[in-house]
Structures are given as C-alpha cells and as structure tokens.
Design an enzyme around this catalytic site. Structure first.
Site, PDB file in Angstrom:
ATOM      1  N   ASP A   1      27.100 -18.187 129.656  1.00 14.98           N
ATOM      2  CA  ASP A   1      25.920 -17.642 130.322  1.00 14.98           C
ATOM      3  C   ASP A   1      25.318 -18.789 131.115  1.00 14.98           C
ATOM      4  O   ASP A   1      24.758 -19.725 130.533  1.00 14.98           O
ATOM      5  CB  ASP A   1      24.922 -17.114 129.280  1.00 14.98           C
ATOM      6  CG  ASP A   1      23.638 -16.585 129.921  1.00 14.98           C
ATOM      7  OD1 ASP A   1      23.490 -16.685 131.153  1.00 14.98           O
ATOM      8  OD2 ASP A   1      22.782 -16.065 129.179  1.00 14.98           O
TER       9      ASP A   1
ATOM     10  N   LYS B   1      21.194 -19.113 148.494  1.00 12.14           N
ATOM     11  CA  LYS B   1      22.529 -19.546 148.940  1.00 12.14           C
ATOM     12  C   LYS B   1      22.450 -20.708 149.934  1.00 12.14           C
ATOM     13  O   LYS B   1      23.403 -21.492 150.031  1.00 12.14           O
ATOM     14  CB  LYS B   1      23.306 -18.361 149.526  1.00 12.14           C
ATOM     15  CG  LYS B   1      23.693 -17.312 148.479  1.00 12.14           C
ATOM     16  CD  LYS B   1      24.589 -17.874 147.378  1.00 12.14           C
ATOM     17  CE  LYS B   1      25.195 -16.783 146.496  1.00 12.14           C
ATOM     18  NZ  LYS B   1      26.091 -17.327 145.464  1.00 12.14           N
TER      19      LYS B   1
ATOM     20  N   PHE C   1      19.630  -8.730 144.351  1.00  9.70           N
ATOM     21  CA  PHE C   1      18.930  -7.453 144.213  1.00  9.70           C
ATOM     22  C   PHE C   1      19.388  -6.515 145.327  1.00  9.70           C
ATOM     23  O   PHE C   1      19.653  -6.952 146.448  1.00  9.70           O
ATOM     24  CB  PHE C   1      17.412  -7.661 144.311  1.00  9.70           C
ATOM     25  CG  PHE C   1      16.791  -8.232 143.063  1.00  9.70           C
ATOM     26  CD1 PHE C   1      16.217  -7.405 142.109  1.00  9.70           C
ATOM     27  CD2 PHE C   1      16.786  -9.605 142.847  1.00  9.70           C
ATOM     28  CE1 PHE C   1      15.651  -7.931 140.954  1.00  9.70           C
ATOM     29  CE2 PHE C   1      16.220 -10.150 141.691  1.00  9.70           C
ATOM     30  CZ  PHE C   1      15.647  -9.306 140.748  1.00  9.70           C
TER      31      PHE C   1
ATOM     32  N   SER D   1      27.481 -17.989 150.522  1.00 11.24           N
ATOM     33  CA  SER D   1      27.531 -16.751 151.302  1.00 11.24           C
ATOM     34  C   SER D   1      27.218 -17.054 152.746  1.00 11.24           C
ATOM     35  O   SER D   1      26.479 -17.995 153.058  1.00 11.24           O
ATOM     36  CB  SER D   1      26.500 -15.755 150.751  1.00 11.24           C
ATOM     37  OG  SER D   1      26.295 -14.691 151.662  1.00 11.24           O
TER      38      SER D   1
ATOM     39  N   TYR E   1      17.922 -13.937 148.347  1.00 11.67           N
ATOM     40  CA  TYR E   1      19.352 -14.224 148.171  1.00 11.67           C
ATOM     41  C   TYR E   1      19.799 -15.267 149.187  1.00 11.67           C
ATOM     42  O   TYR E   1      20.474 -16.247 148.846  1.00 11.67           O
ATOM     43  CB  TYR E   1      20.164 -12.936 148.339  1.00 11.67           C
ATOM     44  CG  TYR E   1      21.647 -13.116 148.178  1.00 11.67           C
ATOM     45  CD1 TYR E   1      22.222 -13.237 146.914  1.00 11.67           C
ATOM     46  CD2 TYR E   1      22.493 -13.166 149.291  1.00 11.67           C
ATOM     47  CE1 TYR E   1      23.590 -13.415 146.758  1.00 11.67           C
ATOM     48  CE2 TYR E   1      23.861 -13.332 149.140  1.00 11.67           C
ATOM     49  CZ  TYR E   1      24.407 -13.458 147.879  1.00 11.67           C
ATOM     50  OH  TYR E   1      25.767 -13.633 147.719  1.00 11.67           O
TER      51      TYR E   1
END
Length: 276
Positions: free
Chosen positions: A62, A197, A94, A139, A193
């Site tokens: 984890d 990234k 999300f 990303s 997000y």
C-alpha cells in the site's frame, strides 16, 4: 540471498500495472513482483497470469502506508540484496463527474500520486542495483497542466536546479491554495491530477540529476513516462489504447539494455522523449 534479478511494479493487480507485469513476465529474465494494496485482489491477479503460463510473484504493498513500503524494502534487501527494476505505476484520479469538493480531491490525489510515490522512491531507490531501471508513470496531463500554469510556476517546474525540497513545498502550496480558494489566482491549473503528475515528472528529473551526482558510474536510468490514454477503470471505456498498448512505453524503459546511456531524467511518451 538470491542472485536472481528482480522487478517490482506498484499498483499492478489491474489495468496498466497488470499489463506491465504480464509483459515483464515474458521479457524480463528474473522475478517479477505484482503488488497491490488488497491481498485477495493481488492473489487473484497472480492466479489469472498463472493460467496464461506466466510466473509472477506477489507482495502486498500500500503506497500510502510507509510501514507497508518498508516491509517490502526489507524483504527485497534480505532476499535479493536490492532491486533491478522499479516501476511506480500506482496512482489515482477522480472522475470528471465526481462531486467531491475540489480541495479534498487535490489533497487525496496529491497524497497518493506525488507524496506516496516519493516515499516509495526514498525507500527503494537506495536499493537499485548498478544498471538498474526506474520508471515513474506520469501522464501527458503533466505537460498539458504545465502549459496552463503561470509563467512563474512554469519557470520553477522547468528549472534544472529545482530541489526536491522546493518541489515538495510547491506541491503542498497547491493543496493549501485549493483549500483557501486562491489556487487559480496563484497561477495553478484546474486539475488536481495534472498538478500531481507535474510533481511526478519534475521529481523524476530531480532524481535522475541526483543519481548522476552520486552514482554516475552505476549506469542507472530513471525516467517518467506517459502510457497514453488507456482503457482502464481510471480512464474509462472510450480511451484509445488497450492496457497492453499502455504498458509498452513503461516496459521499454524498464528493459533498456545494460549498455544504454539514455534516456535518463526524461519524460517519454510512445517510446519518444518529449520536450518538458
């Protein structure tokens, strides 16, 4: 202690991570560890690959739990004396329609995608053996979000001398600015997000620079990459790539030949170095 080479893929019980493990089992000469937070899901994924005639191994991990990271670290040190390939794939996003308040989304996304990935690196990078390979899955959203940052932030994130401490402060500031409702005024884009990234990509650049300073002779190559828009639980069914296609660039970077001197400290998409 085993002299076998070893690869670890974080967050790999499904999606791109599972596809990366599948590819490594076929192409990497050594032990490949599929990891997941949930033990049952991890073991189910291992069984799925075993039915295909592959031989992945499982270890619980984890990335949001520092003790879990250290348990894996100690296991690798004891059994293999280190690590040859690390692919940091675990991450969250999300959904666009999610009604969770933006400050909460920012906090949760940053905690997993940036801070937990950083914790993994802090614990496992010292274990990377000479000629080792490290791939941080970022990303293309990091590049898109960077272009939407203020000129001041862009300059900081593109700096060749930014330190890890400075980067951490910027990531913390983004979360704080969302809580205060001033993030747009402070020059941040509207994507938690994307910002997380940016953090992963810049962290990778910093880590590669530090490796050059302290372990230049070891030939370790560390890069960030974008797997592309992949059909996973995260991206949804409309995405253009299969998980197997999404795994191609991370696997390519993980298996760069022993004599290769690059790419290193780069952002790579479709096996091609992109301008940061």
């Amino acid at each position: 202690m085993s002299s076998t080479a070893v690869a670890v893929v974080t967050g790999s019980n499904k999606g791109i991570g599972l596809a990366i493990v599948r590819a490594l089992c076929k192409q990497f000469s050594g032990d490949v560890y599929l990891t997941s937070r949930d033990i049952e899901r991890g073991k189910t994924a291992v069984a799925e690959l075993q039915k295909e005639g592959l031989k992945p191994l499982f270890h619980q991990l984890d990335i949001n739990d520092i003790q879990s990271i250290r348990t894996l670290r100690d296991f690798l040190k004891q059994k293999y004396g280190g690590l040859n390939v690390l692919i940091n794939n675990a991450g969250i996003a999300f959904k666009v329609a999610d009604t969770t308040p933006f400050p909460k989304q920012a906090e949760v996304t940053m905690k997993t995608n940036f801070f937990a990935t950083r914790n993994i690196c802090n614990e496992l990078l010292p274990l990377i053996k000479p000629k080792g390979r490290v791939v941080n899955v970022s990303s293309v959203m990091s590049i898109r979000s960077l272009s939407k940052c203020s000129q001041d932030l862009q300059k900081k994130f593109r700096s060749d001398t930014i330190t890890e401490e400075e980067l951490v402060k910027l990531m913390e500031k983004f979360v704080e600015d969302t809580k205060k409702g001033v993030y747009e005024k402070e020059g941040w884009p509207n994507s938690a997000y994307g910002v997380s990234k940016i953090g992963v990509t810049v962290l990778s650049r910093i880590q590669a620079r530090v490796l050059n300073e302290i372990r230049k002779a070891d030939g370790i190559l560390l890069n960030a990459c974008c797997p592309g828009w992949v059909r996973t639980d995260m991206a949804g069914p409309q995405a253009t790539k299969s998980p197997e296609e999404g795994a191609e660039t991370p696997v390519y970077l993980a298996l760069l030949p022993p004599g290769a001197d690059g790419p290193h400290g780069q952002f790579v998409s479709d096996k091609t170095v992109q301008t940061w």
